[in-house]
Design a protein around this motif. Structure first.
Motif, mmCIF file in Angstrom:
data_model
loop_
_atom_site.group_PDB
_atom_site.id
_atom_site.type_symbol
_atom_site.label_atom_id
_atom_site.label_comp_id
_atom_site.label_asym_id
_atom_site.label_seq_id
_atom_site.Cartn_x
_atom_site.Cartn_y
_atom_site.Cartn_z
ATOM 1 N N ILE A 284 0.818 -1.218 0.000
ATOM 2 C CA ILE A 284 0.000 0.000 0.000
ATOM 3 C C ILE A 284 0.849 1.263 0.000
ATOM 4 C CG2 ILE A 284 -2.073 -1.024 1.002
ATOM 5 C CD1 ILE A 284 -1.186 0.212 3.696
ATOM 6 N N ASN A 285 2.161 1.096 0.244
ATOM 7 C CA ASN A 285 3.038 2.273 0.135
ATOM 8 C C ASN A 285 4.450 1.788 -0.169
ATOM 9 O OD1 ASN A 285 3.942 4.908 0.170
ATOM 10 N ND2 ASN A 285 3.835 5.146 2.394
ATOM 11 N N GLU A 286 5.171 2.530 -0.992
ATOM 12 C CA GLU A 286 6.554 2.162 -1.297
ATOM 13 C C GLU A 286 7.382 3.386 -1.627
ATOM 14 O OE1 GLU A 286 6.869 -0.347 -4.861
ATOM 15 O OE2 GLU A 286 4.846 0.294 -5.354
ATOM 16 N N MET A 287 8.690 3.249 -1.487
ATOM 17 C CA MET A 287 9.597 4.359 -1.782
ATOM 18 C C MET A 287 10.931 3.830 -2.268
ATOM 19 S SD MET A 287 12.319 4.807 0.457
ATOM 20 C CE MET A 287 12.775 4.966 2.176
ATOM 21 N N PHE B 119 9.261 7.256 6.582
ATOM 22 C CA PHE B 119 8.474 6.400 5.692
ATOM 23 C C PHE B 119 7.558 5.459 6.468
ATOM 24 C CE2 PHE B 119 7.996 2.401 3.310
ATOM 25 C CZ PHE B 119 7.254 2.888 2.249
ATOM 26 N N MET B 120 8.040 4.929 7.596
ATOM 27 C CA MET B 120 7.241 3.928 8.330
ATOM 28 C C MET B 120 6.268 4.540 9.339
ATOM 29 S SD MET B 120 10.208 2.194 10.699
ATOM 30 C CE MET B 120 9.153 1.153 11.715
ATOM 31 N N LEU B 121 6.308 5.847 9.487
ATOM 32 C CA LEU B 121 5.459 6.528 10.468
ATOM 33 C C LEU B 121 3.957 6.238 10.334
ATOM 34 C CD1 LEU B 121 6.892 8.039 12.642
ATOM 35 C CD2 LEU B 121 6.326 10.200 11.501
ATOM 36 N N PRO B 122 3.417 6.131 9.114
ATOM 37 C CA PRO B 122 1.981 5.821 8.992
ATOM 38 C C PRO B 122 1.587 4.483 9.621
ATOM 39 C CG PRO B 122 2.817 6.680 6.931
ATOM 40 C CD PRO B 122 4.011 6.441 7.798
ATOM 41 N N LEU B 123 2.580 3.595 9.856
ATOM 42 C CA LEU B 123 2.273 2.315 10.511
ATOM 43 C C LEU B 123 2.166 2.481 12.024
ATOM 44 C CD1 LEU B 123 4.664 -0.013 8.465
ATOM 45 C CD2 LEU B 123 2.166 0.037 8.341
ATOM 46 N N ASP B 124 2.412 3.690 12.504
ATOM 47 C CA ASP B 124 2.344 3.997 13.933
ATOM 48 C C ASP B 124 3.178 3.016 14.770
ATOM 49 O OD1 ASP B 124 1.578 5.433 16.140
ATOM 50 O OD2 ASP B 124 -0.283 4.323 16.442
ATOM 51 N N PRO B 125 4.461 2.897 14.454
ATOM 52 C CA PRO B 125 5.303 1.946 15.188
ATOM 53 C C PRO B 125 5.527 2.403 16.630
ATOM 54 C CG PRO B 125 6.664 3.355 13.805
ATOM 55 C CD PRO B 125 5.239 3.687 13.466
ATOM 56 N N ILE C 155 18.099 2.774 -1.155
ATOM 57 C CA ILE C 155 17.186 2.149 -0.184
ATOM 58 C C ILE C 155 15.820 2.044 -0.848
ATOM 59 C CG2 ILE C 155 15.973 2.357 2.018
ATOM 60 C CD1 ILE C 155 18.218 3.817 3.193
ATOM 61 N N LYS C 156 15.265 0.841 -0.825
ATOM 62 C CA LYS C 156 13.891 0.645 -1.282
ATOM 63 C C LYS C 156 13.098 0.147 -0.077
ATOM 64 C CE LYS C 156 15.136 -0.908 -5.925
ATOM 65 N NZ LYS C 156 15.024 -2.056 -6.851
ATOM 66 N N ALA C 157 11.895 0.622 0.078
ATOM 67 C CA ALA C 157 11.077 0.141 1.195
ATOM 68 C C ALA C 157 9.623 0.086 0.761
ATOM 69 C CB ALA C 157 11.241 1.046 2.406
ATOM 70 N N ASP D 257 -6.300 1.270 16.845
ATOM 71 C CA ASP D 257 -6.749 2.561 16.319
ATOM 72 C C ASP D 257 -5.928 3.009 15.111
ATOM 73 O OD1 ASP D 257 -4.509 2.738 17.873
ATOM 74 O OD2 ASP D 257 -4.992 4.708 18.682
ATOM 75 N N ALA D 258 -4.944 2.201 14.736
ATOM 76 C CA ALA D 258 -4.060 2.647 13.657
ATOM 77 C C ALA D 258 -4.229 1.799 12.399
ATOM 78 C CB ALA D 258 -2.607 2.588 14.116
ATOM 79 N N VAL D 259 -4.948 2.304 11.467
ATOM 80 C CA VAL D 259 -5.083 1.643 10.168
ATOM 81 C C VAL D 259 -4.235 2.459 9.207
ATOM 82 C CG1 VAL D 259 -6.658 1.020 8.316
ATOM 83 C CG2 VAL D 259 -7.404 0.882 10.693
ATOM 84 N N PRO D 260 -3.261 1.831 8.551
ATOM 85 C CA PRO D 260 -2.424 2.614 7.654
ATOM 86 C C PRO D 260 -3.248 3.342 6.595
ATOM 87 C CG PRO D 260 -1.972 0.262 7.442
ATOM 88 C CD PRO D 260 -2.944 0.419 8.568
ATOM 89 N N GLN D 261 -2.941 4.570 6.412
ATOM 90 C CA GLN D 261 -3.695 5.380 5.458
ATOM 91 C C GLN D 261 -3.164 5.154 4.055
ATOM 92 O OE1 GLN D 261 -6.367 7.436 6.443
ATOM 93 N NE2 GLN D 261 -6.027 6.169 8.232
ATOM 94 N N ARG D 262 -4.050 5.018 3.153
ATOM 95 C CA ARG D 262 -3.648 4.928 1.751
ATOM 96 C C ARG D 262 -3.170 6.303 1.287
ATOM 97 N NH1 ARG D 262 -6.503 -0.035 -0.623
ATOM 98 N NH2 ARG D 262 -6.963 -0.161 1.573
ATOM 99 N N ALA D 263 -2.078 6.330 0.554
ATOM 100 C CA ALA D 263 -1.536 7.643 0.146
ATOM 101 C C ALA D 263 -2.474 8.307 -0.848
ATOM 102 C CB ALA D 263 -0.168 7.448 -0.469
#
Ligand SMILES: Nc1ncnc2c1ncn2[C@@H]1O[C@H](COP(=O)(O)OP(=O)(O)O)[C@@H](O)[C@H]1O
Ligand SMILES: [Mg+2]
Length: 151
Positions: free
Chosen positions: A4-7, A28-34, A67-69, A145-151
């Motif tokens: 759902i997200n890549e860079m 980059f990983m912040l939307p996953l609310d780690p 770096i690819k993620a 409460d954390a659903v990754p948001q689609r960009a």
């Protein structure tokens, strides 16, 4: 894995970019609310791989690190750190704890061990003269409460 997200990020192989790489993967990983711990684990593992690309892959010479993620909706995060440097003769040996080819006292030979302990899975592909690609995965536990948001 439904991505759902890549860079993808390419930067010069210089020590100044180690901090940049850590911050980039954090952002980059912040939307996953780690959790702080998950974030620190990933930053540390990425830092080890990027440092290796710079100090071993290019050994102070010119080159680029990539770096690819990507992550999927379950929170599975996949990261690749790629260099086109000197490569590794014997990957199995290089991954052994305390194995180092560096005479620099700062290198303890624990980089791959750190990556393995902080990530769920680490795969190293390398060929002498062609470069090295380290692929690492980590499942970021999604909180209710954390659903990754689609960009
Ligand atoms: N990207 C790379 N390119 C070439 N050689 C590498 C790379 N990454 C690791 N290596 C080799 O694997 C060894 C072990 O790496 P690591 O566990 O990080 O320990 P250290 O960096 O402290 O030597 C290095 O000493 C080096 O010989
Ligand atoms: Mg290292």
């Amino acid at each position: 894995m439904r991505i759902i997200n890549e860079m993808r990020l390419d930067f010069k192989a210089t020590p100044e970019n180690e901090a940049f790489a850590r911050l980039a993967i954090s952002g980059f990983m912040l939307p996953l609310d780690p959790t702080m711990e998950e974030l620190a684990d990933v930053k540390t593992a990425v830092s080890e791989a990027v440092t290796n690309a710079i100090v071993h892959g290019y050994a102070g010479g010119e080159g680029m690190v990539c770096i690819k993620a990507a992550y999927d909706e379950s929170g599975e995060l996949q990261i690749q750190i790629i260099d086109r440097g000197r490569g590794i003769e014997d990957v199995q040996q290089a991954r052994q704890p305390f194995y180092t080819t560096s005479i620099d006292e700062e290198r303890s030979g624990m980089g791959f061990t750190v990556m393995e302990s902080f990530m769920d899975d680490v795969d190293v592909q390398s060929a002498p003269g062609a470069g090295t690609a380290v692929r690492m995965n980590k499942r970021i536990r999604l909180r209710d409460d954390a659903v990754p948001q689609r960009a």
